[in-house]
Design a protein around this motif. Structure first.
Motif, PDB file in Angstrom:
ATOM      1  N   SER A 102       0.904  -1.170   0.057  1.00 32.05           N
ATOM      2  CA  SER A 102      -0.072  -0.115   0.035  1.00 32.05           C
ATOM      3  C   SER A 102       0.949   1.098  -0.066  1.00 32.05           C
ATOM      4  O   SER A 102       1.706   1.343   0.701  1.00 32.05           O
ATOM      5  CB  SER A 102      -0.789   0.155   1.133  1.00 32.05           C
ATOM      6  OG  SER A 102      -1.832   1.245   1.174  1.00 32.05           O
TER       7      SER A 102
ATOM      8  N   GLU B  59       2.638  10.067  -1.344  1.00 36.60           N
ATOM      9  CA  GLU B  59       1.845  10.959  -0.349  1.00 36.60           C
ATOM     10  C   GLU B  59       1.355  10.475   0.672  1.00 36.60           C
ATOM     11  O   GLU B  59       1.040  11.216   1.565  1.00 36.60           O
ATOM     12  CB  GLU B  59       0.715  11.497  -1.354  1.00 36.60           C
ATOM     13  CG  GLU B  59       1.168  12.380  -2.603  1.00 36.60           C
ATOM     14  CD  GLU B  59       2.159  13.530  -1.977  1.00 36.60           C
ATOM     15  OE1 GLU B  59       1.686  14.364  -1.058  1.00 36.60           O
ATOM     16  OE2 GLU B  59       3.292  13.719  -2.477  1.00 36.60           O
ATOM     17  N   GLN B  60       1.114   9.028   0.880  1.00 38.73           N
ATOM     18  CA  GLN B  60       0.427   8.434   1.743  1.00 38.73           C
ATOM     19  C   GLN B  60       1.789   7.777   2.352  1.00 38.73           C
ATOM     20  O   GLN B  60       2.940   7.804   1.781  1.00 38.73           O
ATOM     21  CB  GLN B  60      -0.701   7.388   1.637  1.00 38.73           C
ATOM     22  CG  GLN B  60      -1.452   7.844   0.792  1.00 38.73           C
ATOM     23  CD  GLN B  60      -2.592   6.989   0.271  1.00 38.73           C
ATOM     24  OE1 GLN B  60      -3.016   5.805   0.975  1.00 38.73           O
ATOM     25  NE2 GLN B  60      -2.896   6.901  -0.795  1.00 38.73           N
ATOM     26  N   GLU B  61       1.784   6.743   3.623  1.00 40.71           N
ATOM     27  CA  GLU B  61       2.682   6.023   4.195  1.00 40.71           C
ATOM     28  C   GLU B  61       2.843   4.832   3.072  1.00 40.71           C
ATOM     29  O   GLU B  61       1.870   4.400   2.248  1.00 40.71           O
ATOM     30  CB  GLU B  61       2.588   5.857   5.517  1.00 40.71           C
ATOM     31  CG  GLU B  61       1.163   4.822   5.844  1.00 40.71           C
ATOM     32  CD  GLU B  61       0.895   5.023   7.102  1.00 40.71           C
ATOM     33  OE1 GLU B  61       1.739   5.604   7.746  1.00 40.71           O
ATOM     34  OE2 GLU B  61      -0.222   4.059   7.537  1.00 40.71           O
ATOM     35  N   THR B  62       3.899   4.291   3.026  1.00 44.17           N
ATOM     36  CA  THR B  62       4.199   3.085   2.141  1.00 44.17           C
ATOM     37  C   THR B  62       4.518   1.667   3.107  1.00 44.17           C
ATOM     38  O   THR B  62       5.090   1.954   4.097  1.00 44.17           O
ATOM     39  CB  THR B  62       5.466   3.247   1.456  1.00 44.17           C
ATOM     40  OG1 THR B  62       5.285   4.378   0.443  1.00 44.17           O
ATOM     41  CG2 THR B  62       5.777   1.954   0.494  1.00 44.17           C
TER      42      THR B  62
ATOM     43  N   LYS C 192       7.606   5.874   5.912  1.00 46.86           N
ATOM     44  CA  LYS C 192       6.479   7.222   6.614  1.00 46.86           C
ATOM     45  C   LYS C 192       7.002   8.258   6.330  1.00 46.86           C
ATOM     46  O   LYS C 192       8.019   8.650   5.928  1.00 46.86           O
ATOM     47  CB  LYS C 192       6.504   6.922   8.246  1.00 46.86           C
ATOM     48  CG  LYS C 192       5.377   7.825   8.770  1.00 46.86           C
ATOM     49  CD  LYS C 192       5.261   7.261  10.377  1.00 46.86           C
ATOM     50  CE  LYS C 192       4.092   7.676  10.850  1.00 46.86           C
ATOM     51  NZ  LYS C 192       3.944   7.409  12.420  1.00 46.86           N
TER      52      LYS C 192
ATOM     53  N   PRO D 181       5.434  11.859   3.555  1.00 44.28           N
ATOM     54  CA  PRO D 181       5.193  11.996   2.185  1.00 44.28           C
ATOM     55  C   PRO D 181       6.566  12.361   1.775  1.00 44.28           C
ATOM     56  O   PRO D 181       7.685  12.728   2.457  1.00 44.28           O
ATOM     57  CB  PRO D 181       4.347  13.371   2.167  1.00 44.28           C
ATOM     58  CG  PRO D 181       3.400  13.281   3.378  1.00 44.28           C
ATOM     59  CD  PRO D 181       4.472  12.751   4.492  1.00 44.28           C
TER      60      PRO D 181
END
Length: 374
Positions: A41, A61-64, A159, A161
């Motif tokens: 994700s 843009e979100q955490e990976t 964590k 962006p």
């Protein structure tokens, strides 16, 4: 087809053998594809670099997150992560995540540091629902923190962006096994076990205490490539096994060395034995069970096919007695009673691997041949 052998016993001829493995998986990201166990994700945030032999996690843009399902009904677990990741800016963070749901999780993250050496390995140990976190920068494991959580998923997190100074996280290896210790059992009181490096130099030892029947030894890293040696109460070397890769949760026993031969060669105890390519949906081979002891018989022998990790190959494999004329006798079965084998005795049997449903795959199938006796 490939096969691994696993043997059980408790009489002379005595030696160390592996009863079962504690390995759940060991991923070095060299296969050319990301294993289906992982949930990523966002879905496009991870790629394989075949040149570096790494899985690259990039900031989004979100955490990976790279997650896999936490094994159920395992009272202890050990996750060890080896990564190439040195944050050079504040806010750049990555490491292990223990995930319960969207609101509850534990994070153990690397961040910008003033030291000259990064923590190249991270470790999470589970006992019950208690998770304890360690890191290693080449000088041994350092304890950092501990907390309780019922985990649904486990994995690696990158964590915050993306910004120009943030680093990608390169995963070199991810190992999950059942413990941080190995066990060597079926030993008399006063016997000693030495854990040695591949050259035979001892790095740890343990003696069997009164009322105990074995020892447990912590591995410095997983996998640990080395040797096991057993000494009696007088310091006489009785048996040595390895060098080999050991994983936390491995169980080794000291017992009889029954052997399985195919084409006059013993099946591998630490790797695979290749049985050949399946033609017309069937492989059928004759093997031989051999007792090398000169003075001890093996009784109540039972031989069976067991599952290897999460693979289904065992469902296609069965065993049968030999009829005395080098042909299978009667029906094939997954558990075969073998009776008694006298000292230096031999007994032929048959193994058949037969396609039982439609399946397409390019990788070999694996299963374990398990032998028990008294």
């Amino acid at each position: 087809m490939e096969l691994e052998e696993d043997k059980v016993g408790d009489k002379n001829l005595m030696g160390i053998y592996k009863k079962w493995s504690g390995l759940i998986f060991d991923d070095t990201f060299q296969s050319g594809e990301i294993h289906s166990r992982y949930q990523i994700s966002p879905t496009t945030a991870c790629t394989l670099d075949t040149g570096l032999q790494q899985l690259i996690m990039s900031h989004t843009e979100q955490e990976t997150m790279l997650l896999f399902d936490a094994p159920k009904d395992e009272p202890t677990l050990l996750l060890e992560v080896t990564a190439d990741y040195v944050p050079i800016a504040y806010g750049d963070e990555g490491g292990i995540v223990i995930w319960q749901d969207g609101y509850h999780r534990l994070e153990f993250l690397e961040s910008k540091d003033t030291t000259t050496r990064e923590y190249s390995r991270w470790r999470a140990e589970k006992k019950g629902n208690r998770w304890t976190f360690y890191a290693n920068r080449g000088l041994g494991w350092e304890l950092f923190d501990s907390a309780d959580l019922v985990a649904e998923k486990i994995g690696v997190l990158l964590k915050n962006p993306q910004c120009d100074e943030y680093e990608n996280l390169g995963l070199d290896r991810l190992v999950l096994c059942k413990s941080n210790k190995i066990t060597l059992g079926n030993l008399p009181e006063g016997y000693s076990v030495f854990l040695c490096d591949p050259d035979g130099y001892a790095i740890a030892s343990s003696k069997v205490e009164p009322t105990w029947t074995g020892v447990q030894m912590e591995l410095p890293t997983v996998p640990f490539s080395g040797m096991l040696r057993v000494y009696d109460e007088n310091g006489v070397l009785l048996s040595s096994l390895g060098a080999m890769d050991m994983y936390g949760g491995d169980l080794y026993l000291y017992g009889t060395d029954l052997r399985v031969l195919w084409k006059d060669k013993e099946l591998s105890l630490s790797g695979e034995t290749y049985l050949g390519t399946m033609y017309d949906n069937t492989i059928q081979v004759q093997m031989e069970l051999y007792n090398p002891s000169k003075n001890k018989k093996a009784e109540q022998i039972s031989m069976g096919i067991l599952k290897y990790l999460e693979e289904f190959g065992y469902e296609w494999a069965d065993l049968s007695h030999d009829d005395g004329t080098d042909h299978p006798q009667g029906d094939y079965m997954q558990r075969l009673p073998m009776g008694t084998l006298p000292p230096e005795g031999r007994m032929k049997f048959w193994m058949k691997v037969e396609r039982k449903n439609e399946h397409f795959g390019i990788k070999p199938l694996h299963f374990i041949l398990d032998i028990t006796h008294v």
